[in-house]
Design an enzyme around this catalytic site. Structure first.
Site, PDB file in Angstrom:
ATOM      1  CG  ASN A   1       7.753 -10.305 -61.856  1.00 33.89           C
ATOM      2  OD1 ASN A   1       7.293  -9.402 -61.154  1.00 33.89           O
ATOM      3  ND2 ASN A   1       7.009 -11.284 -62.336  1.00 33.89           N
ATOM      4  CD1 TRP A   2      12.363  -7.430 -57.987  1.00 33.64           C
ATOM      5  CD2 TRP A   2      12.005  -5.611 -56.732  1.00 33.64           C
ATOM      6  NE1 TRP A   2      13.543  -6.718 -57.934  1.00 33.64           N
ATOM      7  CE2 TRP A   2      13.357  -5.598 -57.181  1.00 33.64           C
ATOM      8  CE3 TRP A   2      11.570  -4.543 -55.933  1.00 33.64           C
ATOM      9  CZ2 TRP A   2      14.242  -4.575 -56.848  1.00 33.64           C
ATOM     10  CZ3 TRP A   2      12.453  -3.522 -55.600  1.00 33.64           C
ATOM     11  CH2 TRP A   2      13.777  -3.537 -56.055  1.00 33.64           C
ATOM     12  CE  LYS A   3       7.112 -14.004 -59.695  1.00 26.54           C
ATOM     13  NZ  LYS A   3       6.773 -15.389 -59.882  1.00 26.54           N
TER      14      LYS A   3
ATOM     15  CG  HIS B   1       4.209 -13.160 -64.920  1.00 28.62           C
ATOM     16  ND1 HIS B   1       3.694 -14.108 -64.078  1.00 28.62           N
ATOM     17  CD2 HIS B   1       5.555 -13.232 -64.814  1.00 28.62           C
ATOM     18  CE1 HIS B   1       4.698 -14.730 -63.476  1.00 28.62           C
ATOM     19  NE2 HIS B   1       5.835 -14.212 -63.901  1.00 28.62           N
TER      20      HIS B   1
ATOM     21  CD  GLU C   1       3.343 -15.361 -60.653  1.00 25.39           C
ATOM     22  OE1 GLU C   1       3.482 -14.161 -60.348  1.00 25.39           O
ATOM     23  OE2 GLU C   1       4.242 -16.202 -60.507  1.00 25.39           O
TER      24      GLU C   1
ATOM     25  CD  GLU D   1       8.498 -15.698 -67.167  1.00 28.18           C
ATOM     26  OE1 GLU D   1       9.467 -15.597 -66.442  1.00 28.18           O
ATOM     27  OE2 GLU D   1       7.379 -15.265 -66.867  1.00 28.18           O
TER      28      GLU D   1
ATOM     29  N   GLY E   1       8.776 -20.429 -60.385  1.00 28.70           N
ATOM     30  CA  GLY E   1       8.678 -20.529 -58.926  1.00 28.70           C
ATOM     31  C   GLY E   1       8.674 -21.953 -58.407  1.00 28.70           C
TER      32      GLY E   1
ATOM     33  CB  SER F   1      13.406 -22.306 -61.586  1.00 29.42           C
ATOM     34  OG  SER F   1      12.126 -22.474 -60.984  1.00 29.42           O
TER      35      SER F   1
ATOM     36  N   GLY G   1      12.232 -14.218 -61.216  1.00 28.76           N
ATOM     37  CA  GLY G   1      11.304 -13.948 -60.111  1.00 28.76           C
ATOM     38  C   GLY G   1      12.038 -14.030 -58.785  1.00 28.76           C
ATOM     39  N   GLY G   2      11.944 -15.184 -58.137  1.00 34.63           N
ATOM     40  CA  GLY G   2      12.472 -15.362 -56.780  1.00 34.63           C
ATOM     41  C   GLY G   2      13.886 -14.832 -56.577  1.00 34.63           C
TER      42      GLY G   2
HETATM   43  C1  PEP Z   1       8.705 -15.181 -62.998  1.00 34.85           C
HETATM   44  O1  PEP Z   1       7.933 -14.889 -62.126  1.00 34.85           O
HETATM   45  O2  PEP Z   1       8.632 -14.625 -64.104  1.00 34.85           O
HETATM   46  C2  PEP Z   1       9.695 -16.211 -62.739  1.00 34.85           C
HETATM   47  C3  PEP Z   1      10.402 -16.676 -63.739  1.00 34.85           C
HETATM   48  O3  PEP Z   1       9.816 -16.638 -61.439  1.00 34.85           O
HETATM   49  P1  PEP Z   1      10.978 -17.585 -60.844  1.00 34.85           P
HETATM   50  O4  PEP Z   1      12.288 -17.032 -61.332  1.00 34.85           O
HETATM   51  O5  PEP Z   1      10.839 -17.474 -59.353  1.00 34.85           O
HETATM   52  O6  PEP Z   1      10.718 -18.955 -61.358  1.00 34.85           O
END
Ligand code: PEP
Length: 257
Positions: free
Chosen positions: A14-16, A100, A102, A172, A178, A218, A239-240
């Protein structure tokens, strides 16, 4: 003792709201070039919607799937700034991420809204990565299972067992997204087993054994193998670490049995 399941692993990035046009293309080229040949390890990337068609062109002929990060529930209309599910299909997507944290917590998306979006996305022919997860305060109040129960019951209400073949769940925990705080293997496995049990209650045991349940929060190369080899973890939503091809591909390598 469980026997090893036959479910493939799906690693989705997920590049957000990150990447320029050039960076998105470069990242997609690197992911496509390094994608594992193993058909049981599947990759998907979800760039910002404005780069979808560019990234689709890069991914053509590769094994990497493309996804959007959100969509509306209507087919078309006066919804400034929104995208219809069919537009994601037109842009080359196979997946869409819905629910998600967010979107739930930053944009106020409710279980009822997400249910409408899920039905619309499935009707358009997309696979839905349906995210669920508890806040830190909810975990501390021992309400994790109650939250997951509500998000699954309301979010998937009215879906048929057949439609569930096109739904991937992503557990999640919001406190792990994050933050660098990853769920322990015990916490992740317990939540995933609960989710699979709930799916069995809602849709039957066959659906529950087939549904992919990703872990997100993470995930990094150094914790991927442990998480991805838990009995009820069928992949990761990243994500990251999905913004660097070498990290994303190293996570995917951790899915090897
Ligand atoms: C996400 O945004 O779905 C996520 C899991 O982010 P991260 O891997 O950065 O925690």
């Amino acid at each position: 003792m469980r026997t090893t399941n036959m479910r493939p692993k799906l690693i989705a990035g997920n590049w957000k709201m990150y990447t320029s046009a050039a960076a998105a293309e470069e990242l997609a080229v690197a992911v496509a070039a390094g994608a594992p040949a193993d058909p049981n390890i599947r990759l998907a990337i979800c760039p910002p919607s404005i780069w979808l068609t560019r990234v689709a062109a890069v991914l053509k002929g590769s094994t990497v799937s493309l996804g959007g990060q959100n969509c509306h529930f209507e087919k078309e209309g006066a919804y400034t700034g929104e995208l219809a599910p069919a537009m994601l299909i037109d842009a080359g997507c196979q997946y869409v991420i819905l629910g998600h944290s967010e979107r739930r917590h930053g944009f106020g998306e409710t279980d009822e809204l997400l249910n409408k979006k899920t039905k619309a996305a499935l009707a358009a022919g997309l696979h839905v990565i349906f995210c669920i997860g508890e806040l830190l305060a909810e975990r501390e109040a021992e309400r994790t299972e109650a939250v997951l129960d509500r998000q699954l019951t309301a979010g998937l209400a009215g879906l048929t067992p057949e439609q569930m073949a096109n739904v991937v769940l992503a557990y999640e925990p919001v406190w792990a997204i994050g933050t660098g705080k990853v769920a322990s293997p015990e916490q992740a496995q317990a939540a995933h087993a609960f989710v699979r049990g709930k799916i069995a209650m809602l849709f039957g045991e066959v659906v529950a054994q087939a549904v992919l349940i990703q872990y997100g929060g993470s995930v990094k190369p150094d914790n991927a193998a442990t998480l991805l080899n838990l009995p009820d973890v069928d992949g990761a939503l990243v994500g990251g670490a999905s913004l660097k091809a070498e990290l994303f591909l190293a996570i995917a390598a951790g899915a090897k049995r």
